[in-house]
Enzyme design. Structure first.
Site, short mmCIF file in Angstrom:
data_model
loop_
_atom_site.label_atom_id
_atom_site.label_comp_id
_atom_site.label_asym_id
_atom_site.label_seq_id
_atom_site.Cartn_x
_atom_site.Cartn_y
_atom_site.Cartn_z
CG HIS A 28 -20.31 31.91 21.07
ND1 HIS A 28 -18.63 32.05 21.41
CD2 HIS A 28 -19.71 33.38 20.79
CE1 HIS A 28 -18.25 32.89 21.68
NE2 HIS A 28 -18.80 33.76 20.97
CB CYS B 74 -7.22 22.71 13.39
SG CYS B 74 -6.51 24.02 13.06
#
Lengths: 92, 566
Positions: B188, B491
């Site tokens: 994160h 991506c």
């Protein structure tokens, strides 16, 4: 003792935003207001101004709850609170 | 001077003082009782602690810029002052003689457990109650509040790792850089840093031993942290600032030095992101995450509502390609109407396209909404499904997309099974997009959230590069069998690493999609190489014995990286 039965209108039930709106409104009265699921004994009723208690009720749309209060202005207070429960706050 | 080296995950050089995240609040010992305090005094102390936490949260809600953040703070404030919670805790103090922090811990845990037992959306609220619990216990114990500390001067934030919830309290104006002792390139912390454009180093072992207030130099490209920075470090920072223009200006044309076009697209997740991406020159959207439409909802949004939201994004890209990924929910990204939060292993559970089996209908309605949004705008809409493992899933998805009127169906390649059967999959769908974050975690069998596995969780791993090559070869095979043009895009975060971007192009990837901040640096580096060089570098990387060797070998050959401080 004033008592009212209300049907939860919020489509997501009585939690998060609807619970917060209700708890804040209940907390504005200088009264001990309780809430319980319909059919629950009176001594298991919970503090209506506690958002955590309201959420732990787990009341869904269409569920019935009983509001109780005692003292001056109890009737007016409960009428107002029933109105809040019977409004769908998620539809706003 | 001491030098620590971690994994650089977002380029940038700064000098500043370290400030560490407070330790997570630990549970006060069971049976911790009052010592010399009267129960009444302890109850009063609890109440004033609650009042203080509530007042602070309310104050922050009033100054919060974003409405969502303000709402969260407001509802947290309400819980911190909850009468029933405080009453139950007070009862444990007066009745059992418990210390207030223990009493509060137990009373709050009771509510959290009740919420969990209710399941679904209510279960998610348990985390909110635990957040309130941590704040009240910190206040009672005189510890710093959980969350990013406040300072008047910008600082370098250090932590073991940051949680998604910490991002709500992180002010990018106040934080110069992020350095974590744990976490990996896909943690994160790394994702947050890239989104905010904050220089960041993860897995920097030893940083936890540096005291708060230590002045350090941080290089988010090389992963270096140096104490006692001097002239040399100051010059490095200045050089970084000077070369800003070359890194930030993207002319909207991804191209190699020999003219080979490599369209550079953006990953977006909200209409606001889409506007930012369009302004940054993105040549389209390579990954539109549609979860924004669904997260935090108790019920599935209506088709009309979805059309409105998708349209708002597509409008920013008239005449350009927008690859819409259908809903990617799972036990790690739960939605009450779609997922089961009780899975023991969310990464390997019912997620992505698999939810269409467990809860049919949601995907079909989403595809309908995407098709309607396409009709309402001039964007060239492609649609793809996440978490595809078999050819039949790809075929089923293509049929559903075409039935909804969407002309260009594709799938994500995140599983090794999809990579090695790409030739078969591409008989049914028109394109694939490599989601390198998940492809890396599944190929290496390493949880992407675990800092201790950061070395495995690196898209430079030769095994991951080989998966990408399999995928490209699969596309070429499908084309040679007459399937027509088959686009292979990337991506995942790998596309935003300028050195890795060169390798990806060399492996045969056609388009790269990344967060908008990655566009200019990637474009600058791609422009410095021709296709033959990119191919040679890809070959060089894929033959290395480790991720570190692969990255080092390629970086050595790309002198432009050092020039740009990347």
């Amino acid at each position: 003792m004033a008592e009212r039965t209300a049907t939860i209108a919020s489509s997501v039930g009585l939690h998060a935003r609807p619970a917060a709106i209700f708890a804040e409104a209940a907390g504005e009265y200088d009264l001990e207001i309780t809430i319980a699921a319909e059919g629950e004994p009176e001594d298991e009723a919970m503090d209506a101004s506690s958002v955590l208690s309201l959420m732990s009720l787990g009341a869904g749309q269409g569920d019935k709850v009983v509001l109780r209060a005692e003292g001056a202005g109890a009737d007016d207070a409960l009428d107002h609170l029933v109105q809040i429960l019977e409004t769908d706050h998620d539809a706003e | 001077m001491q030098t620590l080296t971690g994994v650089g995950v977002c380029a940038g050089r700064v000098i500043g003082e370290l400030v560490s995240m407070p330790e997570p609040v630990s549970e006060p010992a069971a049976g911790l009782t009052l010592r010399d305090e009267e129960p009444e005094a302890a109850v009063a102390r609890l109440q004033s602690a609650a009042a203080a936490v509530k007042a602070e949260l309310k104050r922050r809600a009033e100054v919060a810029v974003e409405k969502d953040a303000a709402d969260v703070l407001k509802s947290t404030a309400l819980m911190a002052g909850d009468k029933a919670l405080l009453k139950n805790a007070a009862k444990l103090i007066t009745g059992k003689g418990l210390a207030p922090e223990r009493a509060l811990w137990e009373a709050a845990s009771d509510y959290a457990d009740q919420m969990r037992a209710l399941g679904g959306y209510m279960a998610e609220r348990a985390a909110d109650i635990e957040d309130v619990r941590a704040r009240l216990v910190s206040q009672l114990q005189g510890l710093p509040m959980p969350g990013v500390p406040h300072r008047d001067v910008p600082f370098v934030l250090t932590a073991e790792d940051l949680a998604p919830a910490d991002t709500a309290t992180l002010d990018p104006e106040l934080v110069l850089a992020l350095v974590t002792s744990g976490g990996g390139p896909q943690s994160h912390t790394a994702i947050l840093a890239r989104n905010l454009g904050l220089p960041a180093v993860v897995a920097a072992r030893g940083v936890e031993a540096l005291a708060d207030g230590t002045r350090v130099f941080v290089d988010g490209a090389t992963g270096e942290i140096r104490t006692e920075p001097g002239e040399e470090e100051e010059e490095l920072v200045e050089a970084w600032v000077r070369s800003a223009a070359a890194r930030t200006a993207f002319d909207g044309q991804g191209v190699l030095s020999d003219g080979t076009e490599v369209p550079l697209l953006a990953n977006v997740g909200t209409p606001e992101d889409a506007r930012t991406a369009a302004a940054a020159g993105a040549q389209g959207v390579g990954l539109l995450r549609t979860e924004f439409c669904f997260l935090g909802r108790d019920k599935e949004p209506s088709v009309e509502e979805q059309v409105e939201q998708y349209t708002a994004i597509l409008e920013s890209f008239a005449g350009k390609k927008v690859v819409v990924r259908t809903l990617d929910a799972g036990a790690d990204k739960p939605l009450p109407f779609l997922t089961d939060t009780a899975e023991p292993n969310p990464a390997l559970g019912v997620r992505g396209f698999r939810t269409d089996r467990s809860v049919p209908g949601v995907l079909a309605r989403q595809l309908e909404a995407i098709a309607l949004a396409e009709e309402a705008t001039d964007a060239d809409v492609w649609v793809m499904a996440p978490m595809i493992a078999t050819t039949s899933e790809a075929r089923d998805f293509a049929a559903m997309a075409r039935a909804a009127g969407l002309r260009v169906p594709g799938v994500m390649v995140e599983t090794p099974s999809a990579a090695v059967t790409a030739d078969q999959i591409l008989r049914h769908v028109e394109f694939v997009s490599l989601g390198t974050n998940d492809l890396t975690q599944y190929t290496m069998a390493a949880d992407r959230m675990m800092g201790s596995l950061a070395e495995l969780n690196n898209p430079w791993q030769p095994a991951v590069l080989r998966m990408i090559r399999y995928t490209v070869e699969g596309a070429l095979r499908a084309e040679s069998e007459g399937a027509g043009r088959r686009n292979v895009g990337v991506c995942g975060e790998a596309a935003a690493d300028p050195a890795l971007a060169v390798v990806l192009v060399g492996l045969g990837v056609h388009t790269l999609s990344m967060s908008p901040r990655g566009l200019a640096p990637v474009a600058a580096v791609l422009r410095s190489v021709d296709l033959a060089t990119a191919r040679a570098l890809a070959e060089l990387a894929i033959e290395q014995p480790s991720a570190e060797d692969a990255s080092a070998a390629v970086r050595t050959e790309l002198s432009v990286l050092a020039e740009l401080g990347l």
